[in-house]
Design an enzyme around this catalytic site. Structure first.
Site, PDB file in Angstrom:
ATOM      1  N   SER A 117      33.114  47.472  38.639  1.00  0.00           N
ATOM      2  CA  SER A 117      32.578  46.708  37.508  1.00  0.00           C
ATOM      3  C   SER A 117      31.552  45.685  37.953  1.00  0.00           C
ATOM      4  O   SER A 117      31.649  45.131  39.065  1.00  0.00           O
ATOM      5  CB  SER A 117      33.717  45.986  36.798  1.00  0.00           C
ATOM      6  OG  SER A 117      33.238  45.066  35.851  1.00  0.00           O
ATOM      7  N   TYR A 141      40.149  39.884  36.137  1.00  0.00           N
ATOM      8  CA  TYR A 141      39.702  41.275  36.071  1.00  0.00           C
ATOM      9  C   TYR A 141      38.685  41.569  37.174  1.00  0.00           C
ATOM     10  O   TYR A 141      38.836  42.536  37.935  1.00  0.00           O
ATOM     11  CB  TYR A 141      39.095  41.563  34.701  1.00  0.00           C
ATOM     12  CG  TYR A 141      38.317  42.851  34.651  1.00  0.00           C
ATOM     13  CD1 TYR A 141      38.972  44.072  34.723  1.00  0.00           C
ATOM     14  CD2 TYR A 141      36.928  42.847  34.544  1.00  0.00           C
ATOM     15  CE1 TYR A 141      38.258  45.262  34.689  1.00  0.00           C
ATOM     16  CE2 TYR A 141      36.216  44.034  34.498  1.00  0.00           C
ATOM     17  CZ  TYR A 141      36.885  45.239  34.585  1.00  0.00           C
ATOM     18  OH  TYR A 141      36.178  46.416  34.559  1.00  0.00           O
ATOM     19  N   LYS A 145      39.121  44.064  40.505  1.00  0.00           N
ATOM     20  CA  LYS A 145      38.233  45.188  40.808  1.00  0.00           C
ATOM     21  C   LYS A 145      37.669  45.070  42.222  1.00  0.00           C
ATOM     22  O   LYS A 145      37.543  46.068  42.948  1.00  0.00           O
ATOM     23  CB  LYS A 145      37.097  45.251  39.779  1.00  0.00           C
ATOM     24  CG  LYS A 145      37.498  45.836  38.446  1.00  0.00           C
ATOM     25  CD  LYS A 145      37.851  47.308  38.575  1.00  0.00           C
ATOM     26  CE  LYS A 145      38.006  47.984  37.239  1.00  0.00           C
ATOM     27  NZ  LYS A 145      38.307  49.425  37.373  1.00  0.00           N
TER      28      LYS A 145
END
Length: 320
Positions: A117, A141, A145
């Protein structure tokens, strides 16, 4: 021989499995269906209702289907929500990736394409993000990742697996009117749901350091993204060199307010957005240089912004 696609019943995954199928690469889907849609997987493609936390079952599935590589899309993908639920984000994205890597080792599978991402960059200082831009994630998040990328790189050293990580920017549009983004957090479905409910779509944050005060993002079409996965898997299959990471971005920034204007023009549904406070974890601007992916993965923008909006709007459930 087949390619295992985790999260293959999701919005992006469903496009990836169709691209793999069209390339004759025999996809097999693993999806817990916690957010995936069973109907997104064509009947002739095997769908195994498993979590990526189920190591033994994953390994047996890889052996049974003679899997030669994995495209790993499954995970928890919500930056803002991850601020509220960091443990869940890390369990799904870090523990899940570690468990998948263990299952691959158990089954002797040595190739992986990872769905990463743009969130790993946080809010970069560069106008155009390259793969050399320092990573500085601003949400659990994004952190999860990045840690997953590290895990894959470390396992590559330890076990000799071939790998690459594709850092997505903002994925929109549809390559099939029956495949739609069902996320409750992504911008396009938020706009469409508000319009269908007779409400005004919301802009979260109008005081960012950008030209119109709203977030600037790099929007790419999901069908273009799917083709890049096929190209990456092909290179790994053939033993061709790949970079450890690739940015999948357009190089062009579009603000949230500009997206709202494009939606109004393409759909003919005029509206004045509602203005609200920022959401946690949202950087002001992030736009990518996709030159490396263009060189190695035939990465290019095959769709205009208007085409992205139109294809997303025409896809079900909006189109039915």
């Amino acid at each position: 021989m087949s390619w295992l696609v985790t999260g293959g019943a999701g919005y992006i995954g469903a496009h990836v499995i169709r691209a793999l199928d069209g390339a004759g690469m025999s996809p097999v889907v693993v999806d817990s269906l916690s957010s995936g849609v069973r109907g997104f997987v064509p009947d002739h493609i095997p769908l195994l209702e498993l979590s990526i936390l189920q190591r033994d079952e994953l390994a047996r599935a890889m052996l049974r289907h003679r899997v030669r590589g994995v495209i790993h899309l499954a995970g928890y993908k919500y930056a803002g929500e991850s601020v509220r639920y960091p443990l869940h984000a890390f369990e799904q994205n870090v523990t899940g990736t570690a468990t998948l890597l263990q299952a691959m080792a158990d089954a002797g599978v040595e190739r992986i394409v990872f769905s990463s991402s743009a969130a790993v960059y946080g809010t970069p200082r560069e106008e155009l993000v390259t793969e050399r831009t320092p990573t500085s994630p601003q949400s659990p998040y994004g952190q999860s990742k990045l840690v997953a990328e590290w895990l894959i790189s470390d396992q590559a050293v330890a076990a000799g697996i071939a790998h690459t990580s594709l850092r997505y920017f903002n994925v929109v549009g549809s390559g099939d009117r029956h495949l739609y983004d069902a996320s409750v957090h992504n911008l396009f479905p938020l706009i469409f749901r508000a319009l269908d409910a007779g409400e005004r779509p919301t802009i979260f944050g109008t005081d960012y350091d950008t030209a119109d005060g709203t977030c600037v993002r790099d929007y790419v079409h999901v069908a273009d993204l799917a083709l890049a996965h096929v190209a990456a898997a092909r290179r790994l299959e053939r033993g061709e060199p790949v970079e450890p990471v690739y940015n999948l971005g357009s190089g062009q920034g579009v603000s949230v307010r500009e997206i709202m204007q494009a939606v109004a023009e393409v759909t003919g549904r005029r509206f004045e957005p509602r203005l609200a406070a920022r959401r946690p974890g949202d950087p002001a601007r992030i736009v990518a240089d996709g030159s490396l992916a263009a060189r190695d993965l035939d990465w290019r923008m095959r769709h205009s912004l208007d085409q992205m909006v139109a294809s997303a709007y025409q896809a079900a459930p909006n189109g039915e």
